[in-house]
Design a protein around this motif. Sequence first.
Motif, mmCIF file in Angstrom:
data_model
loop_
_atom_site.group_PDB
_atom_site.id
_atom_site.type_symbol
_atom_site.label_atom_id
_atom_site.label_comp_id
_atom_site.label_asym_id
_atom_site.label_seq_id
_atom_site.Cartn_x
_atom_site.Cartn_y
_atom_site.Cartn_z
ATOM 1 N N HIS D 187 36.547 47.573 36.129
ATOM 2 C CA HIS D 187 37.275 47.510 37.272
ATOM 3 C C HIS D 187 37.655 48.867 37.881
ATOM 4 O O HIS D 187 37.734 49.107 39.072
ATOM 5 C CB HIS D 187 38.817 46.684 37.159
ATOM 6 C CG HIS D 187 39.566 47.401 36.543
ATOM 7 N ND1 HIS D 187 39.688 47.888 35.290
ATOM 8 C CD2 HIS D 187 40.707 48.082 37.101
ATOM 9 C CE1 HIS D 187 40.750 48.475 34.929
ATOM 10 N NE2 HIS D 187 41.448 48.641 36.035
ATOM 11 N N PRO D 205 39.215 42.987 42.190
ATOM 12 C CA PRO D 205 39.282 41.803 41.202
ATOM 13 C C PRO D 205 38.364 40.496 42.256
ATOM 14 O O PRO D 205 37.787 39.823 41.789
ATOM 15 C CB PRO D 205 40.398 41.380 40.792
ATOM 16 C CG PRO D 205 41.478 41.832 41.867
ATOM 17 C CD PRO D 205 40.925 43.131 42.209
ATOM 18 N N ALA D 208 34.900 40.137 41.111
ATOM 19 C CA ALA D 208 34.413 39.612 39.492
ATOM 20 C C ALA D 208 33.791 38.198 39.708
ATOM 21 O O ALA D 208 34.368 36.954 39.272
ATOM 22 C CB ALA D 208 35.899 39.482 38.850
ATOM 23 N N THR D 209 32.591 38.190 40.135
ATOM 24 C CA THR D 209 31.758 36.866 40.454
ATOM 25 C C THR D 209 30.488 36.967 40.141
ATOM 26 O O THR D 209 30.048 38.296 40.302
ATOM 27 C CB THR D 209 32.107 36.228 41.682
ATOM 28 O OG1 THR D 209 31.640 35.198 41.614
ATOM 29 C CG2 THR D 209 31.517 37.273 42.845
ATOM 30 N N GLY D 210 29.813 36.185 39.755
ATOM 31 C CA GLY D 210 28.314 36.325 39.146
ATOM 32 C C GLY D 210 27.537 36.940 40.354
ATOM 33 O O GLY D 210 27.500 36.344 41.454
ATOM 34 N N GLN D 250 39.846 41.512 51.989
ATOM 35 C CA GLN D 250 40.939 41.544 52.809
ATOM 36 C C GLN D 250 41.255 40.306 53.322
ATOM 37 O O GLN D 250 42.500 39.644 53.572
ATOM 38 C CB GLN D 250 41.059 42.652 53.727
ATOM 39 C CG GLN D 250 41.114 44.099 53.462
ATOM 40 C CD GLN D 250 41.300 45.111 54.536
ATOM 41 O OE1 GLN D 250 41.290 44.693 55.742
ATOM 42 N NE2 GLN D 250 41.153 46.366 53.973
ATOM 43 N N HIS D 252 38.871 37.468 52.315
ATOM 44 C CA HIS D 252 38.067 36.524 51.426
ATOM 45 C C HIS D 252 38.532 36.665 49.970
ATOM 46 O O HIS D 252 38.540 37.716 49.308
ATOM 47 C CB HIS D 252 36.756 37.185 51.192
ATOM 48 C CG HIS D 252 35.980 36.489 52.611
ATOM 49 N ND1 HIS D 252 36.157 37.461 53.628
ATOM 50 C CD2 HIS D 252 35.201 35.846 53.129
ATOM 51 C CE1 HIS D 252 35.378 37.159 54.857
ATOM 52 N NE2 HIS D 252 34.823 35.903 54.297
ATOM 53 N N TYR D 253 38.965 35.526 49.446
ATOM 54 C CA TYR D 253 39.576 35.647 48.103
ATOM 55 C C TYR D 253 38.458 36.170 46.941
ATOM 56 O O TYR D 253 38.874 36.681 45.891
ATOM 57 C CB TYR D 253 40.295 34.109 47.743
ATOM 58 C CG TYR D 253 40.807 34.046 46.383
ATOM 59 C CD1 TYR D 253 42.310 34.473 46.542
ATOM 60 C CD2 TYR D 253 40.254 33.321 45.136
ATOM 61 C CE1 TYR D 253 43.101 34.449 45.067
ATOM 62 C CE2 TYR D 253 41.185 33.279 44.235
ATOM 63 C CZ TYR D 253 42.368 33.901 43.944
ATOM 64 O OH TYR D 253 43.277 33.744 43.177
ATOM 65 N N VAL D 254 37.203 35.507 47.229
ATOM 66 C CA VAL D 254 36.141 35.861 46.392
ATOM 67 C C VAL D 254 35.235 36.586 47.130
ATOM 68 O O VAL D 254 34.902 35.953 48.376
ATOM 69 C CB VAL D 254 35.962 34.951 45.246
ATOM 70 C CG1 VAL D 254 35.208 33.801 46.273
ATOM 71 C CG2 VAL D 254 34.790 35.556 44.621
ATOM 72 N N VAL D 256 31.606 37.167 47.805
ATOM 73 C CA VAL D 256 30.234 36.478 47.285
ATOM 74 C C VAL D 256 29.212 37.493 47.478
ATOM 75 O O VAL D 256 29.258 38.062 48.513
ATOM 76 C CB VAL D 256 30.043 34.855 47.691
ATOM 77 C CG1 VAL D 256 28.513 34.544 47.592
ATOM 78 C CG2 VAL D 256 31.173 34.185 47.632
#
Lengths: 274, 274, 274, 274
Positions: D187, D205, D208-210, D250, D252-254, D256
Amino acid sequence: MKTIDQALPAQVIRLRPANSHKGTFGRVLIIGGNPQYGGAAIMAASAAVYAGAGLVSVATATVNRSALHARLPEAMMLPYDDPSLPALIQSVDVIVLGPGLGTDATAQQVLTTTLAAVTPEQSVIIDGSAITLIAQQHLTVALPKAVWTPHQMEWQRLSGLAVAQQTPTSNAAAASQLAGTVIVKSHRTEIFTAADSFLNPLGTPAMATGGMGDTLTGILAAFIAQFGHHAGSICAAVYTHSAIAEQLAQDHYVVVPSQLIAALPAYMAQQAKK
Amino acid sequence: MKTIDQALPAQVIRLRPANSHKGTFGRVLIIGGNPQYGGAAIMAASAAVYAGAGLVSVATATVNRSALHARLPEAMMLPYDDPSLPALIQSVDVIVLGPGLGTDATAQQVLTTTLAAVTPEQSVIIDGSAITLIAQQHLTVALPKAVWTPHQMEWQRLSGLAVAQQTPTSNAAAASQLAGTVIVKSHRTEIFTAADSFLNPLGTPAMATGGMGDTLTGILAAFIAQFGHHAGSICAAVYTHSAIAEQLAQDHYVVVPSQLIAALPAYMAQQAKK
Amino acid sequence: MKTIDQALPAQVIRLRPANSHKGTFGRVLIIGGNPQYGGAAIMAASAAVYAGAGLVSVATATVNRSALHARLPEAMMLPYDDPSLPALIQSVDVIVLGPGLGTDATAQQVLTTTLAAVTPEQSVIIDGSAITLIAQQHLTVALPKAVWTPHQMEWQRLSGLAVAQQTPTSNAAAASQLAGTVIVKSHRTEIFTAADSFLNPLGTPAMATGGMGDTLTGILAAFIAQFGHHAGSICAAVYTHSAIAEQLAQDHYVVVPSQLIAALPAYMAQQAKK
Amino acid sequence: MKTIDQALPAQVIRLRPANSHKGTFGRVLIIGGNPQYGGAAIMAASAAVYAGAGLVSVATATVNRSALHARLPEAMMLPYDDPSLPALIQSVDVIVLGPGLGTDATAQQVLTTTLAAVTPEQSVIIDGSAITLIAQQHLTVALPKAVWTPHQMEWQRLSGLAVAQQTPTSNAAAASQLAGTVIVKSHRTEIFTAADSFLNPLGTPAMATGGMGDTLTGILAAFIAQFGHHAGSICAAVYTHSAIAEQLAQDHYVVVPSQLIAALPAYMAQQAKK
C-alpha cells in the motif's frame, strides 16, 4: 418480517482499511455458464468485480473464455470440467454455483464436484439451474453458509410451495428446512435467515429482464467476501441491487444488467462516505 | 394511408406493472447470423434487449457465440443447426427470422425448420434473406402474425413490383396477398396491415448504413413482446427507430446501429412518462 | 505544393440526399488482418463504418472473426482465403488492401487474387504490407484509381528514395511513376495526384501510435465511397483524420485510434452543417 | 529513502517532439497470459497503449487472441510458443515478462526462451509468475535494465525476507543483490535502484483488486519506452498509477483496472502541460 432499512448499505459498505491488499477483499469463484448460457456467468463475474471483490475467477464452459475476457479481463478463467476445479474451489472464500449452468449431464457433474469440494467454512450462493437440479434430486445440502437465490418458480421446485402459496409465513417455514439463508426473488424480494426474515422495500419492473438475477449473485458474493457472511451483508447486497436499478430506471425504460454493473462503484462510494 | 402520429409511441410504451417478471415482457428469439453476417443477429438481439424484451435468445452459427456474448451477455445462444431449435422456437412469443441468415443450404434448412415449428399464435418477423428465400421458392407462409420487413429490392422479389412501381396503392394490393403485416422500408417507410396502411413521417439519410434494418427487427420484436401484436405496436416500433435516429443525426453524420441501440432505454423512458 | 485549406472538409462532406439508401453511400471492402495483425483490419473497418460508408465488409484471417464482430457488428466478414473473395471484390466500390496483411505466402496469395479481381473502375487503397510486397517484387499496378498510403519507410521501398531524399520534388517525380494517387505519410503528410500535389498542414505527435495508419485507410475508403474518387475527397480524408486527432490531443497525451474513430460522426456532422 | 515528489510526473511526461513517428515512442512486448490468466496480458498491453507506447505487441496463449483484439485492436499478437518469439523479442525496446504467465511447463519454456533472447541493452520488467519461477529455481538474471515488480509475497520468495521482515533497510540490502531495479509493491510501494531508494506516497485501498499489478507493468513499459530507462521514469510510472487511482477513488469504491487505463491519456496530458 422486517423491512430493510435504507441506512443499511451505508452501515455495511465500510471505508476500506489503508493497509490492505487483494486478499483482504476476498476471493470469489463463479461456477456456471454452459455453452448456451455463457452470458450468465459473465454478468455474475462482472458484478462481483465492480462490487469490489478482491479476486474473481470463473469456472465455465471452455467456449465462453473469449467473451469473458473480452468483457472482463479482470477475471480469471478455468474450464468447469477441468480436473483442477476442486483445488480452485478450496482456494476461494465465496462460491457462486449456478448462473447459466443448465441441467444436463455436464451441469450435474459440475454440481456434484462442487458440493463435494466445498467446506462448511465457505459461503456458497446457490442459484438458478443449481437450485433446479438440487430440487429435482431431493438433495440435502448441509452447508451452514449456503445462500439460496430462487425466483418464484425455482422456489416452488425447491420448497414444494406453489407460487400462490408463497406467503411470508409459509416461505419462512419452508426456508427453515434448508441450511443457510434463502432469498426468494420477486418484485418484493424476501430474505430468510435462521434467526430472522427481511423484506426488500425496493425494486422496479425495469429490472424484469434477463440477467438481473445473475447480477445479484455477483453482488452478493462481493459483499460477503468484503463485509462478512451475515444477514447485514446479504440484505445490503439485495438492497443495493434494487437501489441502483431504481436510480437508473428514472431515465431508462429497462435497466440492462451491464448498465447496473457499471454503476456499482459510484453507488458504493456514495454509501461509504455517509 | 395514415401518417403515424407523433403521439403514438407515448400511447404504446406504457409504464410497466409493478408486479411483473421477465416473462411478463415476452420471450424473443432471433434466428440468423451465418458465418459471414454474424453481426446482423447480434444487432437484432441487442436492439431487442435494449428495447425491453424480457428474455432474448439467438439461434445463429456456432462461430458467432463469442462475439455475441462479448457484446451482449444478456442474450442466450443456441447454434441454429442444433436439434433443439424447434423446441426453443415453441417456447418463445416472438421470432425474428432472417437477419444475416444468407441464402445457402444451411439457411434453407433453418428456414424450413423454423416455418415447420412455429404456430399461428406466434409472431414471426420475416426479414432479409428469409424474404429472398421465400420469394425465390414461391412459398406461401400462412401465419396470421407474420410481419414482413423487406427493403425495396426485397419487396420487388416478394411482390413482383419493380421499385419504380412501388406506389402506395400497388404496395397495398400486393401486401394484401400476404398473411400478416408488411413493412416496406425506404426513406419513408410504409406499413400495410390487413385493415389499414400507415406512412412513417420520420427517417434520415444518416440511417442509410449497414445494420439499420437488423436493428429495426429487434425493436419490432421487443415492442410486440411487451405491448402486443397489433398495428399500434408495429407502427410505434417503426417510428421509435426513426425518431431516435433523427435525434442522433443532429450531431452525428452517420447513425451507427450500436449507438441507436444504446439510446433506446432513455427514449422509451421519456415516452412512458408522457 | 498546395496546402489543404481548412474549409475543404466542409466542402466535401455534404448533407446527405433525403431519398437515399445504403448503396448510395458505397460498398467498402477491407482486405487484411493476418493472425498476428488482426487489429489493423478491425480498425480500418471501424473507421470506414464511423466515417459513413454505406456497407463495409472485411476479408481477413478466420481467427479474426470473433474480435471483429465483438467490436463492430456493423461489418460483414469473409475469410480472406475463401474462394468467393474475387466475387466479393467485384461487388464493391472501394477496396482497401493491406492493413495487417503481412508478407508471408498467404499474404502474397491474397495480393495476387485481389490484383487479378479488381477492375480499373474500382478505387483501391494500397497500404502497409501490400506496398512492401509490391515493392519487393517490382510489380507494376496499372490501376488508375489506386491510392497508395506508404509511411516513409514503405515509400523508400516503393520509390527507392531514402528517407532523407524524400523532398517534395523528388517525391512528386517518384509518385508520377505510379498509377493513381500517392499519400506519403509523415508528421506533415504529402499527397500527389497526377495533376497536383498537396500538403496536410495538420498532424500531432499524439497520433504516433500503432493503428493510426489503418484508421486513415478506413476514412479514405469511406470518403471516396460517399464523395467520389477525386483529389478533394482524398485530401479531405487526410485532413479530417488529423483534425480530429488535434482536437483530441488537447486533452489526451496519446490519441488512441479507437477514440479517433468514435469521434468521426460528430466531426463530420459539424462540417456538413457549415 | 526519498519520497517521490508530486512534481515528478510533470517533469518526466514531456511534450512530444513534432517530428516524430511510432518508433520514436518505443516498441513494447508483453509476454504472458496463459489460458487461465489471459486477462492479465490484455490489461498490461492496454495500459501500455493508453500510456503512449508507440507500438505494443503481446505474446500470449493462442486462445487469448480474440479477447485481446476485441478489447484492444491497437496491439499485435503472437502465440507465445511460436518459433518467431525470439526474433520478436529482439525487435523491441521494452519487454514485460510475467503477467498471467503461470508456472507450468509452458510458462517455464517461455521464461527460458525469453531470458535467452533478451540483450543487456533491453529493458525487461519481470512480474508475477516470472518472479516466482525465477525464485523457485534460484536463477540469476544478469540484466542491468531489469525491473522487478514483486508484491510482498513474491518479494518473500525472491529475497527470502518474510513479509514482516520487509523493512526499507532489509529490502534495500536484498535488492542490491539483484541486477536492475526492484519495485516492492504494497500500500506504500518502495523502489530500489542501484544508487537510491524511493517511497511512493500515494495509493488507495480502492486499488486492491485483481489486475492492478498487471496495469502497472504496462505503464512502466510505456514510460521507459518513451522517457528512457532511469529512476525518474520508473518512479513517475509508479506515481502516475497511484495518482489516477486516487482521483478515481474519490467517487468509485473500487477502481477497476480498465477504468484506470482509460484515464491515462487525460492524466498524462495534464502533466505534460504543466
